[in-house]
Motif scaffolding. Structure first.
Motif, mmCIF file in Angstrom:
data_model
loop_
_atom_site.group_PDB
_atom_site.id
_atom_site.type_symbol
_atom_site.label_atom_id
_atom_site.label_comp_id
_atom_site.label_asym_id
_atom_site.label_seq_id
_atom_site.Cartn_x
_atom_site.Cartn_y
_atom_site.Cartn_z
ATOM 1 N N ARG A 56 0.940 5.696 -0.425
ATOM 2 C CA ARG A 56 0.108 6.881 -0.262
ATOM 3 C C ARG A 56 0.649 7.963 -1.183
ATOM 4 O O ARG A 56 1.799 8.359 -1.087
ATOM 5 C CB ARG A 56 0.151 7.351 1.190
ATOM 6 N N GLU A 57 -0.197 8.424 -2.106
ATOM 7 C CA GLU A 57 0.144 9.511 -3.017
ATOM 8 C C GLU A 57 -0.912 10.589 -2.881
ATOM 9 O O GLU A 57 -2.105 10.321 -3.024
ATOM 10 C CB GLU A 57 0.174 9.018 -4.467
ATOM 11 N N ASP A 58 -0.487 11.783 -2.612
ATOM 12 C CA ASP A 58 -1.394 12.927 -2.463
ATOM 13 C C ASP A 58 -2.507 12.639 -1.457
ATOM 14 O O ASP A 58 -3.667 12.985 -1.671
ATOM 15 C CB ASP A 58 -2.005 13.318 -3.819
ATOM 16 N N GLY A 59 -2.169 11.971 -0.370
ATOM 17 C CA GLY A 59 -3.138 11.687 0.680
ATOM 18 C C GLY A 59 -4.053 10.506 0.402
ATOM 19 O O GLY A 59 -4.870 10.150 1.239
ATOM 20 N N GLU A 60 -3.940 9.889 -0.762
ATOM 21 C CA GLU A 60 -4.780 8.740 -1.098
ATOM 22 C C GLU A 60 -3.936 7.473 -1.090
ATOM 23 O O GLU A 60 -2.818 7.457 -1.598
ATOM 24 C CB GLU A 60 -5.396 8.916 -2.486
ATOM 25 N N GLU A 61 -4.507 6.422 -0.523
ATOM 26 C CA GLU A 61 -3.817 5.142 -0.498
ATOM 27 C C GLU A 61 -4.264 4.299 -1.687
ATOM 28 O O GLU A 61 -5.420 4.336 -2.075
ATOM 29 C CB GLU A 61 -4.125 4.385 0.795
ATOM 30 N N ARG A 62 -3.307 3.551 -2.245
ATOM 31 C CA ARG A 62 -3.645 2.599 -3.298
ATOM 32 C C ARG A 62 -2.678 1.429 -3.210
ATOM 33 O O ARG A 62 -1.581 1.548 -2.672
ATOM 34 C CB ARG A 62 -3.629 3.235 -4.675
ATOM 35 N N ARG A 63 -3.129 0.297 -3.746
ATOM 36 C CA ARG A 63 -2.332 -0.925 -3.670
ATOM 37 C C ARG A 63 -1.692 -1.205 -5.028
ATOM 38 O O ARG A 63 -2.370 -1.172 -6.053
ATOM 39 C CB ARG A 63 -3.195 -2.101 -3.236
ATOM 40 N N THR A 72 0.857 -1.183 0.000
ATOM 41 C CA THR A 72 0.000 0.000 0.000
ATOM 42 C C THR A 72 0.891 1.230 0.000
ATOM 43 O O THR A 72 1.792 1.348 0.839
ATOM 44 C CB THR A 72 -0.904 0.014 1.245
#
Length: 186
Positions: free
Chosen positions: A53-60, A51
């Protein structure tokens, strides 16, 4: 000096003659196992999901993608070797893509029966998909669902082959409270 001449030669680094290796006999008759640790498990490590975090958003994403993103970021920040490695990776990828475009394509059809229960098992937390991003990934049963199913059997018992199948299909078989009659242990 009393005693046998064989006994005099016994001591540190001089085992009794009866236990010494005989001439022409290997000390390791089976030899080194073949294909053991032949290649590093890069695919299993780099294929794991992480996981970020880019620009406050998490993605897998996969660990390989995370590694390349970090390398590219360091290259953009002015790190020369990282920039060079990033450019080499980009060049290798574009070269591979053009090679792939020249090869003949194979179309693979994957059909799913209407009303397939596989898609329902994951949200119900009865099974886990080993690779959530691949539609044809293997499903593994959760331990609690195996225990619940075994409780419903009553006096009925599974054959050894059926037991092996259940153990292989269970995600964490060591967490299952297997019944007393169960023969196959993980």
């Amino acid at each position: 000096m009393s005693g046998n001449s064989d006994e005099e030669g016994i001591g540190y680094g001089r085992p009794p003659t009866s236990t010494r290796f005989t001439k022409g006999q290997s000390g390791n008759p089976k030899g080194r196992p073949k294909n053991r640790f032949r290649e590093a498990p890069y695919e299993s490590v780099l294929g794991q999901m992480v996981t970020i975090r880019e620009d406050g958003e998490e993605r897998r994403i996969t660990a390989a993608e995370a590694f390349l993103l970090r390398l590219a970021k360091r290259g953009l920040e002015g790190n020369g070797p990282a920039a060079r490695d990033t450019m080499n990776a980009i060049e290798k990828t574009t070269r591979t893509k053009t090679d792939d475009m020249m090869r003949p394509k194979t179309i693979v059809l994957v059909s799913v029966a209407p009303g397939s229960v596989n898609e329902a098992l994951v949200p119900l937390r009865m099974a886990k998909k080993l690779d959530p991003y691949r539609p044809t990934a293997r499903m593994m049963l959760e331990p609690w669902i195996v225990e619940a199913a075994l409780e419903r059997f009553g006096d009925r018992r599974l054959t050894r082959a059926e037991q092996e199948t259940v153990v292989k299909a269970t995600r964490t078989p060591y967490k299952v409270a297997w019944p007393d009659w169960w023969e196959v242990r993980p």
